[in-house]
Motif scaffolding. Structure first.
Motif, PDB file in Angstrom:
ATOM      1  N   ALA A 200       0.844  -1.187   0.000  1.00  0.00           N
ATOM      2  CA  ALA A 200       0.000   0.000   0.000  1.00  0.00           C
ATOM      3  C   ALA A 200       0.882   1.241   0.000  1.00  0.00           C
ATOM      4  CB  ALA A 200      -0.900   0.004   1.234  1.00  0.00           C
ATOM      5  N   VAL A 201       0.514   2.218  -0.824  1.00  0.00           N
ATOM      6  CA  VAL A 201       1.220   3.496  -0.860  1.00  0.00           C
ATOM      7  C   VAL A 201       0.512   4.454   0.094  1.00  0.00           C
ATOM      8  CG1 VAL A 201       1.946   5.434  -2.304  1.00  0.00           C
ATOM      9  CG2 VAL A 201       1.851   3.119  -3.280  1.00  0.00           C
ATOM     10  N   PRO A 202       1.181   4.978   1.103  1.00  0.00           N
ATOM     11  CA  PRO A 202       0.519   5.884   2.052  1.00  0.00           C
ATOM     12  C   PRO A 202      -0.093   7.094   1.355  1.00  0.00           C
ATOM     13  CG  PRO A 202       2.657   5.202   2.891  1.00  0.00           C
ATOM     14  CD  PRO A 202       2.581   4.716   1.466  1.00  0.00           C
ATOM     15  N   GLY A 203      -1.284   7.488   1.844  1.00  0.00           N
ATOM     16  CA  GLY A 203      -1.962   8.648   1.291  1.00  0.00           C
ATOM     17  C   GLY A 203      -1.830   9.857   2.192  1.00  0.00           C
ATOM     18  N   ASN A 204      -2.676  10.857   1.943  1.00  0.00           N
ATOM     19  CA  ASN A 204      -2.600  12.119   2.683  1.00  0.00           C
ATOM     20  C   ASN A 204      -3.760  12.328   3.642  1.00  0.00           C
ATOM     21  OD1 ASN A 204      -0.199  12.969   1.317  1.00  0.00           O
ATOM     22  ND2 ASN A 204      -1.459  13.492  -0.461  1.00  0.00           N
ATOM     23  N   SER A 205      -4.539  11.274   3.916  1.00  0.00           N
ATOM     24  CA  SER A 205      -5.668  11.398   4.831  1.00  0.00           C
ATOM     25  C   SER A 205      -5.733  10.200   5.767  1.00  0.00           C
ATOM     26  CB  SER A 205      -6.980  11.524   4.036  1.00  0.00           C
ATOM     27  OG  SER A 205      -7.173  10.394   3.203  1.00  0.00           O
ATOM     28  N   LYS A 206      -6.594  10.308   6.780  1.00  0.00           N
ATOM     29  CA  LYS A 206      -6.735   9.256   7.771  1.00  0.00           C
ATOM     30  C   LYS A 206      -8.212   8.900   7.956  1.00  0.00           C
ATOM     31  CE  LYS A 206      -2.678  10.827  10.365  1.00  0.00           C
ATOM     32  NZ  LYS A 206      -2.181  11.338  11.685  1.00  0.00           N
ATOM     33  N   ILE A 207      -8.450   7.734   8.531  1.00  0.00           N
ATOM     34  CA  ILE A 207      -9.818   7.354   8.866  1.00  0.00           C
ATOM     35  C   ILE A 207     -10.281   8.199  10.055  1.00  0.00           C
ATOM     36  CG2 ILE A 207      -9.580   5.045   7.916  1.00  0.00           C
ATOM     37  CD1 ILE A 207      -9.149   3.947  10.669  1.00  0.00           C
ATOM     38  N   ILE A 218      -3.253   0.659  -3.771  1.00  0.00           N
ATOM     39  CA  ILE A 218      -2.999  -0.711  -3.339  1.00  0.00           C
ATOM     40  C   ILE A 218      -2.358  -1.430  -4.524  1.00  0.00           C
ATOM     41  CG2 ILE A 218      -3.970  -2.800  -2.307  1.00  0.00           C
ATOM     42  CD1 ILE A 218      -4.628  -0.352  -0.667  1.00  0.00           C
ATOM     43  N   TRP A 219      -1.331  -2.237  -4.278  1.00  0.00           N
ATOM     44  CA  TRP A 219      -0.660  -2.927  -5.375  1.00  0.00           C
ATOM     45  C   TRP A 219      -0.330  -4.364  -4.995  1.00  0.00           C
ATOM     46  CZ3 TRP A 219       4.168  -4.616  -3.929  1.00  0.00           C
ATOM     47  CH2 TRP A 219       4.793  -3.940  -2.880  1.00  0.00           C
ATOM     48  N   SER A 220      -0.124  -5.178  -6.004  1.00  0.00           N
ATOM     49  CA  SER A 220       0.249  -6.577  -5.780  1.00  0.00           C
ATOM     50  C   SER A 220       1.237  -7.002  -6.856  1.00  0.00           C
ATOM     51  CB  SER A 220      -0.987  -7.487  -5.822  1.00  0.00           C
ATOM     52  OG  SER A 220      -0.624  -8.836  -5.620  1.00  0.00           O
ATOM     53  N   VAL A 235      -0.153  -5.718 -10.395  1.00  0.00           N
ATOM     54  CA  VAL A 235      -1.319  -4.852 -10.577  1.00  0.00           C
ATOM     55  C   VAL A 235      -1.218  -3.678  -9.615  1.00  0.00           C
ATOM     56  CG1 VAL A 235      -2.907  -6.675 -11.352  1.00  0.00           C
ATOM     57  CG2 VAL A 235      -2.706  -6.150  -8.894  1.00  0.00           C
ATOM     58  N   ILE A 236      -1.946  -2.613  -9.925  1.00  0.00           N
ATOM     59  CA  ILE A 236      -2.053  -1.476  -9.016  1.00  0.00           C
ATOM     60  C   ILE A 236      -3.442  -0.878  -9.166  1.00  0.00           C
ATOM     61  CG2 ILE A 236      -1.185   0.289 -10.632  1.00  0.00           C
ATOM     62  CD1 ILE A 236       0.353   1.475  -8.171  1.00  0.00           C
ATOM     63  N   ALA A 237      -3.951  -0.297  -8.073  1.00  0.00           N
ATOM     64  CA  ALA A 237      -5.275   0.321  -8.098  1.00  0.00           C
ATOM     65  C   ALA A 237      -5.260   1.584  -7.251  1.00  0.00           C
ATOM     66  CB  ALA A 237      -6.326  -0.645  -7.567  1.00  0.00           C
ATOM     67  N   GLU A 238      -5.884   2.631  -7.747  1.00  0.00           N
ATOM     68  CA  GLU A 238      -6.108   3.811  -6.915  1.00  0.00           C
ATOM     69  C   GLU A 238      -7.144   3.430  -5.867  1.00  0.00           C
ATOM     70  OE1 GLU A 238      -6.469   7.670  -8.890  1.00  0.00           O
ATOM     71  OE2 GLU A 238      -5.991   6.636 -10.775  1.00  0.00           O
ATOM     72  N   ASN A 239      -6.924   3.877  -4.640  1.00  0.00           N
ATOM     73  CA  ASN A 239      -7.773   3.436  -3.531  1.00  0.00           C
ATOM     74  C   ASN A 239      -9.052   4.251  -3.381  1.00  0.00           C
ATOM     75  OD1 ASN A 239      -8.402   1.745  -1.371  1.00  0.00           O
ATOM     76  ND2 ASN A 239      -7.378   3.051   0.132  1.00  0.00           N
TER      77      ASN A 239
END
Length: 275
Positions: A200-207, A218-220, A235-239
């Motif tokens: 997972a690539v860290p983003g700029n927001s939190k839960i 997210i990537w695999s 593969v890769i996907a925007e979260n």
């Protein structure tokens, strides 16, 4: 005599460090990486923990965990899918609190009842179940997925929060599941053994709890041995979108280098084809 006692103390300390399951390397669980070669240090966060995930006194998979963002950077495992029931128990990593705690993952309630810790102590180093309550549009997304393991006992360890990120609900239940359950089956035909690293690539927001990072991607990636050579894919996907892009291993490494602002990302041993 004094020098002998000191030598024994140093020796005992080395043994203790060698048996720690949360540390500064994956030396105890290199078996989950092709040719015993983990990714290079490019993906290492500022506050990392190298976890050799242990359950039932066995190594199950490996995770590089970000203690400050409270998400895994990646998990590495061997692909062995099966149809046994999906576990409902959720666990945390005791040794993120300190090496005096058990090396095996365990439930929050067990740590509180049997080891007399409080939930605040657990929360200092990792995510807890409370963080994931009441999420809207997000789910607990496994990096190392339940369905890629053959038995209940081998599936259960994937239900540790050190293997979980906040994942877009539509993506997790849609295109990502199709990749995990469909594309992987097709891609692994003819493979004798398949090694997988999911991240997972860290983003700029939190839960909403304000403690857990929401990844931007997210990537695999996978590398397998066949009777005629090596095969790799990714593969890769925007979260925030229900879409998965199929890539070569080299394309994913280049994409991650761009997302992280790095010169080079290497996920697998050089034997794994990049094209």
């Amino acid at each position: 005599m004094l020098w002998l006692l000191l030598l024994l103390q140093v020796w005992a300390s080395c043994l203790w460090l060698g048996h720690s399951e949360v540390g500064t390397s994956f030396d105890s669980c290199l078996e989950f990486f092709y040719q015993n070669t983990p990714p290079n240090s490019a993906l290492k966060p500022e506050d990392p923990a190298w976890i050799c995930q242990v359950y039932d006194n066995q190594y199950c998979f490996a995770t590089l965990y970000d203690k400050s963002r409270r998400i895994p950077m990646y998990s590495a495992y061997k692909y062995e899918p099966g149809e046994s029931p999906k576990p409902q128990i959720w666990m945390v990593e005791p040794q993120l609190m300190g090496s005096t705690y058990p090396k095996e993952m365990n439930t929050e309630s067990t740590l509180i009842d049997e080891y007399h810790v409080n939930i605040e102590e657990i929360k200092r180093s990792q995510a807890v179940l409370e963080d994931y309550k009441g999420l809207k549009g997000l789910t607990r997304g496994h990096l190392n997925p339940v369905g890629h393991h053959p038995t209940y006992r081998k599936k259960l360890p994937t239900n540790t929060l050190t293997n979980i990120v906040p994942q877009d609900e539509k993506l997790n239940n849609g295109a990502w599941t199709k990749y995990e359950q469909g594309t992987m089956i097709k891609k692994t035909k003819g493979c004798n053994s398949t090694y997988v690293i999911v991240g997972a690539v860290p983003g700029n927001s939190k839960i909403p709890s304000g403690r857990v990072n929401i990844p931007s991607h997210i990537w695999s990636s996978a590398c397998c041995e066949t009777g005629t050579g090596m095969r790799a894919w990714a593969v890769i996907a925007e979260n925030n979108k229900n879409k998965v892009d199929l890539l070569t291993l080299g394309e994913l490494e280049a994409k991650l280098a761009s997302l992280y602002g790095l010169e080079e990302v290497s996920l697998f041993h050089s034997d794994c084809p990049r094209k």
